[in-house]
Motif scaffolding. Structure first.
Motif, PDB file in Angstrom:
ATOM      1  N   GLN A  84     101.505  86.170 -23.446  1.00 43.83           N
ATOM      2  CA  GLN A  84     100.579  87.250 -23.847  1.00 43.83           C
ATOM      3  C   GLN A  84     100.217  88.171 -22.685  1.00 43.83           C
ATOM      4  O   GLN A  84     100.028  89.371 -22.873  1.00 43.83           O
ATOM      5  CB  GLN A  84      99.301  86.640 -24.443  1.00 43.83           C
ATOM      6  CG  GLN A  84      99.538  85.992 -25.794  1.00 43.83           C
ATOM      7  CD  GLN A  84      98.352  85.149 -26.242  1.00 43.83           C
ATOM      8  OE1 GLN A  84      97.621  84.603 -25.403  1.00 43.83           O
ATOM      9  NE2 GLN A  84      98.161  85.028 -27.543  1.00 43.83           N
TER      10      GLN A  84
ATOM     11  N   THR B 299     107.392  89.520 -30.725  1.00 43.44           N
ATOM     12  CA  THR B 299     107.778  89.166 -29.352  1.00 43.44           C
ATOM     13  C   THR B 299     107.055  87.896 -28.905  1.00 43.44           C
ATOM     14  O   THR B 299     107.672  86.962 -28.385  1.00 43.44           O
ATOM     15  CB  THR B 299     107.418  90.329 -28.387  1.00 43.44           C
ATOM     16  OG1 THR B 299     108.069  91.506 -28.855  1.00 43.44           O
ATOM     17  CG2 THR B 299     107.871  90.035 -26.973  1.00 43.44           C
ATOM     18  N   GLU B 300     105.761  87.859 -29.130  1.00 43.33           N
ATOM     19  CA  GLU B 300     104.981  86.729 -28.603  1.00 43.33           C
ATOM     20  C   GLU B 300     105.294  85.430 -29.346  1.00 43.33           C
ATOM     21  O   GLU B 300     105.435  84.373 -28.725  1.00 43.33           O
ATOM     22  CB  GLU B 300     103.488  87.068 -28.648  1.00 43.33           C
ATOM     23  CG  GLU B 300     103.167  88.218 -27.679  1.00 43.33           C
ATOM     24  CD  GLU B 300     101.722  88.689 -27.698  1.00 43.33           C
ATOM     25  OE1 GLU B 300     101.384  89.584 -26.886  1.00 43.33           O
ATOM     26  OE2 GLU B 300     100.920  88.187 -28.526  1.00 43.33           O
TER      27      GLU B 300
ATOM     28  N   HIS C 298     107.986  96.061 -26.272  1.00 41.55           N
ATOM     29  CA  HIS C 298     106.626  95.528 -26.124  1.00 41.55           C
ATOM     30  C   HIS C 298     106.182  95.483 -24.661  1.00 41.55           C
ATOM     31  O   HIS C 298     105.034  95.795 -24.340  1.00 41.55           O
ATOM     32  CB  HIS C 298     106.538  94.141 -26.759  1.00 41.55           C
ATOM     33  CG  HIS C 298     105.194  93.510 -26.588  1.00 41.55           C
ATOM     34  ND1 HIS C 298     104.048  94.081 -27.102  1.00 41.55           N
ATOM     35  CD2 HIS C 298     104.792  92.395 -25.916  1.00 41.55           C
ATOM     36  CE1 HIS C 298     103.003  93.346 -26.772  1.00 41.55           C
ATOM     37  NE2 HIS C 298     103.420  92.313 -26.051  1.00 41.55           N
ATOM     38  N   TYR C 299     107.081  95.068 -23.770  1.00 40.92           N
ATOM     39  CA  TYR C 299     106.698  94.963 -22.355  1.00 40.92           C
ATOM     40  C   TYR C 299     106.991  96.246 -21.565  1.00 40.92           C
ATOM     41  O   TYR C 299     107.029  96.243 -20.333  1.00 40.92           O
ATOM     42  CB  TYR C 299     107.386  93.755 -21.702  1.00 40.92           C
ATOM     43  CG  TYR C 299     106.873  92.430 -22.249  1.00 40.92           C
ATOM     44  CD1 TYR C 299     105.541  92.052 -22.086  1.00 40.92           C
ATOM     45  CD2 TYR C 299     107.716  91.566 -22.949  1.00 40.92           C
ATOM     46  CE1 TYR C 299     105.063  90.853 -22.593  1.00 40.92           C
ATOM     47  CE2 TYR C 299     107.247  90.354 -23.457  1.00 40.92           C
ATOM     48  CZ  TYR C 299     105.920  90.005 -23.277  1.00 40.92           C
ATOM     49  OH  TYR C 299     105.445  88.822 -23.777  1.00 40.92           O
TER      50      TYR C 299
ATOM     51  N   ARG D 186     104.587  93.430 -31.186  1.00 38.02           N
ATOM     52  CA  ARG D 186     103.829  92.469 -30.373  1.00 38.02           C
ATOM     53  C   ARG D 186     103.878  91.061 -30.973  1.00 38.02           C
ATOM     54  O   ARG D 186     104.186  90.088 -30.282  1.00 38.02           O
ATOM     55  CB  ARG D 186     102.363  92.906 -30.236  1.00 38.02           C
ATOM     56  CG  ARG D 186     101.532  91.929 -29.421  1.00 38.02           C
ATOM     57  CD  ARG D 186     100.136  92.468 -29.123  1.00 38.02           C
ATOM     58  NE  ARG D 186      99.163  92.016 -30.113  1.00 38.02           N
ATOM     59  CZ  ARG D 186      98.551  90.829 -30.107  1.00 38.02           C
ATOM     60  NH1 ARG D 186      98.803  89.955 -29.166  1.00 38.02           N
ATOM     61  NH2 ARG D 186      97.690  90.504 -31.036  1.00 38.02           N
TER      62      ARG D 186
END
Ligand SMILES: NC(=O)c1ccc[n+]([C@@H]2O[C@H](COP(=O)([O-])OP(=O)(O)OC[C@H]3O[C@@H](n4cnc5c(N)ncnc54)[C@H](O)[C@@H]3O)[C@@H](O)[C@H]2O)c1
Ligand SMILES: CC(C)(O)[C@@H](O)C(=O)O
Ligand SMILES: [Mg+2]
Ligand SMILES: [Mg+2]
Length: 330
Positions: free
Chosen positions: A282, A187-188, A112-113, A184
């Motif tokens: 986020q 993960t968040e 994701h990052y 996403r």
């Protein structure tokens, strides 16, 4: 509506002829590998020298270095610490990925990052149990399962979802429930949950209660039993039947105190802090902070961790638990 999957939605046959390399043999690695093997799947372990390699040897697995295991496998489950995954991926996984392999994660942080960018010719999938690795194993051994998430980032073969569901079944998660999400969202929400509620929120709440009682002159042992030991018993009731079951079990006095005083402890300031924490997740601010912290050898992590390890609540707790039969090792 979020999609939910159960036992009958997943078919172990979809991966029964695949070689699954579990990379890392820590909390999740050990739990998942043992469950997959007990489900009849072909598991090998990719691990470096060290304590957890010895555990994998003791558990009777076929063991390789990370790159060798990645090379041999069709499904590569990356269960290394999040902060090490990008480097190990670059050196020991990426060069050995073959066309049509399935690259799997239990947390979306690196994908994701943007710390891991897989090639286009592999599936990229997540199977994330919603619980600690030791419970993934213990619950499976009890004939049950820890709920899980699946997410498909890349479906090169067209089989990514079948593979994810079969793997989730192999670790026992479809015995409970499997939700379909995205990298996403997982993960968040996962980072938020562990920071604000499950780990950060709970430890700070317990410490605050303990310190308040001790500062007011009450015995640390009394404070420990009140705000930490009993917490599990209360949480067990919430876990089994929500707030309603817990409130059915406690006294009316406790329930009135709960309803009227709780919102004073977790009030507007806490809601604001939670919003801020979510925003840092986020925007990638937290991820950047954690990545940089690791690059300089974790000075903040180490200092804060040491302070908590030396906290009076840990000393008192260790002494009290040593007398309780439920914590005695056989
Ligand atoms: N701990 C949990 O219960 C939990 C729950 C859900 C998801 N996850 C995710 O699962 C993944 C694994 O986390 P964990 O907590 O099980 O990790 P862990 O720290 O318990 O275990 C990591 C394993 O990787 C090995 N390792 C470390 N560096 C290595 C290297 N350079 N080369 C080879 N092996 C190396 C360690 O020896 C160990 O066996 C992470 O993505 C995490 O976010 C963990
Ligand atoms: C077990 C947790 C906290 O849910 C997991 O997300 C982790 O990172 O260890
Ligand atoms: Mg997590
Ligand atoms: Mg989690």
């Amino acid at each position: 509506m979020i999609k939910k999957y159960y036992e009958s939605d997943a078919d172990l046959e979809k991966i029964s002829s695949s070689t699954i390399a579990v990379l890392g043999y820590g909390s999740q690695g050990r739990g998942q590998a043992l469950n997959l093997r007990d489900s009849g799947l072909n598991v090998i372990i990719g691990i470096r020298e060290g304590k957890s390699r010895n555990a994998a040897v003791e558990d009777g697995f076929e063991i390789y270095g990370v790159s060798e295991a990645a090379k041999k496998a069709d499904i590569i489950m990356v269960l290394l610490p999040d902060e090490k995954q990008a480097e190990v991926y670059r050196e020991d996984i990426r060069p050995f990925l073959a066309d049509g392999n399935c690259l799997m994660f239990s947390h979306g942080f690196n994908v994701h990052y943007g710390q891991i960018v897989p090639p286009a010719n592999v599936d990229v999938v997540m199977v994330a149990p919603k619980g600690p690795g030791h419970m993934v194993r213990r619950t499976y051994e009890d004939g049950k399962g820890v709920p899980g998430l699946i997410a498909i980032e890349q479906d090169y073969t067209g089989n990514a979802k079948d593979i994810a569901l079969a793997y989730a079944k192999g670790i026992g998660s479809t015995r409970a429930v499997v939700l379909e999400t995205t990298f996403r969202e997982e993960t968040e929400t996962d980072l938020f949950g562990e920071q604000a509620v499950l780990c950060g929120g709970v430890t700070c709440l317990v410490k605050a209660g303990f310190e308040t009682l001790v500062a007011a002159g009450y015995a640390p042992e009394m404070a420990y039993l009140e705000v930490l030991h009993e917490l599990k018993l209360i949480v067990d009731l919430i876990y089994e039947g929500g707030f309603t079951k817990m409130r059915d079990s406690i006294s009316n006095t406790a329930q009135y105190g709960d309803l009227t005083r709780g919102p004073r402890v977790i009030g507007a300031e806490s809601y604001d802090a939670m919003e801020e924490i979510l925003c840092e997740i986020q925007t990638g601010e937290f991820a950047k902070e954690w990545i940089l912290e690791n690059m300089v050898n974790r000075p903040v992590f180490n200092a804060l961790n040491r302070a908590d390890e030396e906290h009076l609540i840990e000393e008192v707790g260790a002494e009290l638990r040593s007398m309780m039969p439920q914590f005695k090792k056989d």
